[in-house]
Write an enzyme that holds these catalytic residues in place. Structure first.
Site, PDB file in Angstrom:
ATOM      1  N   GLU A   1      23.644  84.295  72.078  1.00  0.00           N
ATOM      2  CA  GLU A   1      24.735  83.741  72.932  1.00  0.00           C
ATOM      3  C   GLU A   1      24.897  84.636  74.250  1.00  0.00           C
ATOM      4  OE1 GLU A   1      28.486  82.411  71.612  1.00  0.00           O
ATOM      5  OE2 GLU A   1      27.453  81.303  69.877  1.00  0.00           O
TER       6      GLU A   1
ATOM      7  N   ARG B   1      27.689  92.487  69.046  1.00  0.00           N
ATOM      8  CA  ARG B   1      28.193  92.051  70.186  1.00  0.00           C
ATOM      9  C   ARG B   1      28.143  93.331  71.201  1.00  0.00           C
ATOM     10  NH1 ARG B   1      32.460  89.138  72.392  1.00  0.00           N
ATOM     11  NH2 ARG B   1      30.752  87.575  71.604  1.00  0.00           N
TER      12      ARG B   1
ATOM     13  N   ASP C   1      25.482  88.246  72.010  1.00  0.00           N
ATOM     14  CA  ASP C   1      25.252  88.515  70.802  1.00  0.00           C
ATOM     15  C   ASP C   1      23.882  88.548  70.394  1.00  0.00           C
ATOM     16  OD1 ASP C   1      27.897  88.306  70.826  1.00  0.00           O
ATOM     17  OD2 ASP C   1      27.972  86.208  70.157  1.00  0.00           O
TER      18      ASP C   1
ATOM     19  N   ASN D   1      28.235  85.382  76.358  1.00  0.00           N
ATOM     20  CA  ASN D   1      29.540  84.931  76.571  1.00  0.00           C
ATOM     21  C   ASN D   1      29.861  85.388  77.685  1.00  0.00           C
ATOM     22  OD1 ASN D   1      30.370  84.021  73.594  1.00  0.00           O
ATOM     23  ND2 ASN D   1      28.994  85.862  73.401  1.00  0.00           N
TER      24      ASN D   1
ATOM     25  N   ARG E   1      28.997  83.378  59.054  1.00  0.00           N
ATOM     26  CA  ARG E   1      29.553  83.623  60.463  1.00  0.00           C
ATOM     27  C   ARG E   1      30.259  84.925  60.485  1.00  0.00           C
ATOM     28  NH1 ARG E   1      33.627  79.023  60.891  1.00  0.00           N
ATOM     29  NH2 ARG E   1      34.195  79.827  58.796  1.00  0.00           N
TER      30      ARG E   1
ATOM     31  N   ARG F   1      29.150  93.056  63.836  1.00  0.00           N
ATOM     32  CA  ARG F   1      30.130  92.267  63.131  1.00  0.00           C
ATOM     33  C   ARG F   1      29.424  91.715  62.000  1.00  0.00           C
ATOM     34  NH1 ARG F   1      31.495  88.284  68.233  1.00  0.00           N
ATOM     35  NH2 ARG F   1      29.253  88.102  67.895  1.00  0.00           N
TER      36      ARG F   1
ATOM     37  N   LYS G   1      25.831  78.842  75.370  1.00  0.00           N
ATOM     38  CA  LYS G   1      24.621  78.704  74.374  1.00  0.00           C
ATOM     39  C   LYS G   1      23.575  77.749  75.242  1.00  0.00           C
ATOM     40  CE  LYS G   1      27.410  78.197  70.169  1.00  0.00           C
ATOM     41  NZ  LYS G   1      28.872  78.396  70.756  1.00  0.00           N
TER      42      LYS G   1
ATOM     43  N   LYS H   1      25.351  74.051  65.072  1.00  0.00           N
ATOM     44  CA  LYS H   1      26.554  74.364  65.594  1.00  0.00           C
ATOM     45  C   LYS H   1      26.756  73.657  66.924  1.00  0.00           C
ATOM     46  CE  LYS H   1      24.352  78.537  67.246  1.00  0.00           C
ATOM     47  NZ  LYS H   1      24.375  80.331  67.175  1.00  0.00           N
TER      48      LYS H   1
END
Length: 320
Positions: free
Chosen positions: A282, A211, A273, A284, A233, A225, A126, A161
């Site tokens: 994000e 994703r 994401d 990852n 979420r 998702r 992040k 978050k």
């Protein structure tokens, strides 16, 4: 040719084999004839210029409840006894995780580490994304209640978050009335030493959070998702469901912008994401997931693509 693969990950008995990306990578490596070793991150030992890990040779099979067998315990010299280290333990991205990257960085000249440990350390998921702010929703990183209140006034509906949170944990929505904002910032400030992420709430999250998996900078596939009932979420770990999807033109633009930097940094297996087909949230790099669901919907073999990329890099190193 067969290679020796050391997998630094969480305990094998805890994983969900129906969706675990690391397990899929182990199955794929085994099918290619590679030799697999399993160890935990806390098994690393540095002494006299060498990095060791207490490990067990492992065999795996896609049978729930008897999905792995461990051989005898061995001490591996990670710079001499293996060809590849997969750094695949799950976050938290804490001092233990950071220390593991420092130790693994010491074998980079001898052994291929995926993802590159120094790049993982320098690209918190992040934080590094802020380098691509032009693709992000309005975002603030702060510990200040006053700053968060001003941000809420500007954007009307926000999400807060943890900066180093993972798997959708501790993500909160604050509406225009600001109810519980002060209490939440107070709680976060007591719980975390680092600042927190404050972002404009994106109503498009109701339609899903995409994703996208990139292998050495190239798009390998994506899933959408979708959050569960009453949730914001979408992470599969907190009840989101996966759906087949395609990339938008904006998402292709985002991937193209990321690709050169992913290649340069040695970030071979990455998951990004994107919300609403256009908002990057994000990048990852620690232990990306999603390849099992992608393959289910697309009929692809993403694990094989990852091993193709790893083996190509091993050949380059061999011929250098």
């Amino acid at each position: 040719m067969p290679y020796r693969i050391a997998v630094q990950m969480d305990p094998l008995e805890r994983i969900n084999i129906s969706g675990d990306s690391t397990f899929a990578l182990m199955l794929s490596a085994q099918a290619r004839g590679h030799r697999i070793y399993h160890y935990l991150a806390d098994a690393l030992t540095y002494q006299d210029g060498r990095l060791y890990a207490g490990a067990n040779e492992a065999s795996v099979q896609a049978i729930e409840g008897s999905h792995f067998t461990l051989g005898e315990f061995v001490i591996l010299d990670l710079g001499r006894d293996v060809d590849v280290v997969l750094m695949r333990q799950d976050p938290p991205f804490d001092l233990g995780y950071i220390t593991a990257t420092h130790l693994l960085e010491r074998i980079k000249g001898d052994t291929l580490v995926v993802n590159d440990p120094s790049a993982v350390r320098d690209a918190p998921e992040k934080v590094w994304v802020l380098d691509f702010a032009q693709y992000m929703p309005p975002t603030m990183v702060t510990r200040s209640l006053g700053a968060a209140r001003e941000f809420l006034r500007a954007h009307g509906d926000i999400v807060i978050k943890p900066l180093h949170g993972f798997a959708g944990g501790s993500v909160f929505r604050i509406g225009p009335d600001g109810r519980n904002l002060a209490s939440l910032i107070e709680l976060f400030n007591r719980t975390y030493r680092e600042p927190h992420v404050v972002q404009k709430f994106l109503p498009e999250i109701a339609d899903g959070d995409k994703r996208i998996v990139l292998i050495d900078g190239e798009v390998a596939g994506a899933i959408n998702r979708v959050p569960g009932e009453g949730e914001i979420r979408s992470n599969l770990a907190v009840g989101g469901t996966a759906a087949k999807t395609e990339l938008t033109a904006r998402e292709e633009e985002i991937c193209a912008a990321l690709a050169p930097e992913l290649k340069r940094r040695g970030l071979l297996f990455v998951g990004i994401d994107v919300i609403g087909g256009r908002w990057l949230t994000e990048i990852n790099v620690t232990s990306p997931t999603g390849i099992v669901a992608i393959d289910k919907f697309n009929g692809t073999d993403t694990a094989a693509l990852i091993w193709d990329a790893i083996e190509a890099k091993l050949e380059q190193r061999r011929n250098a």
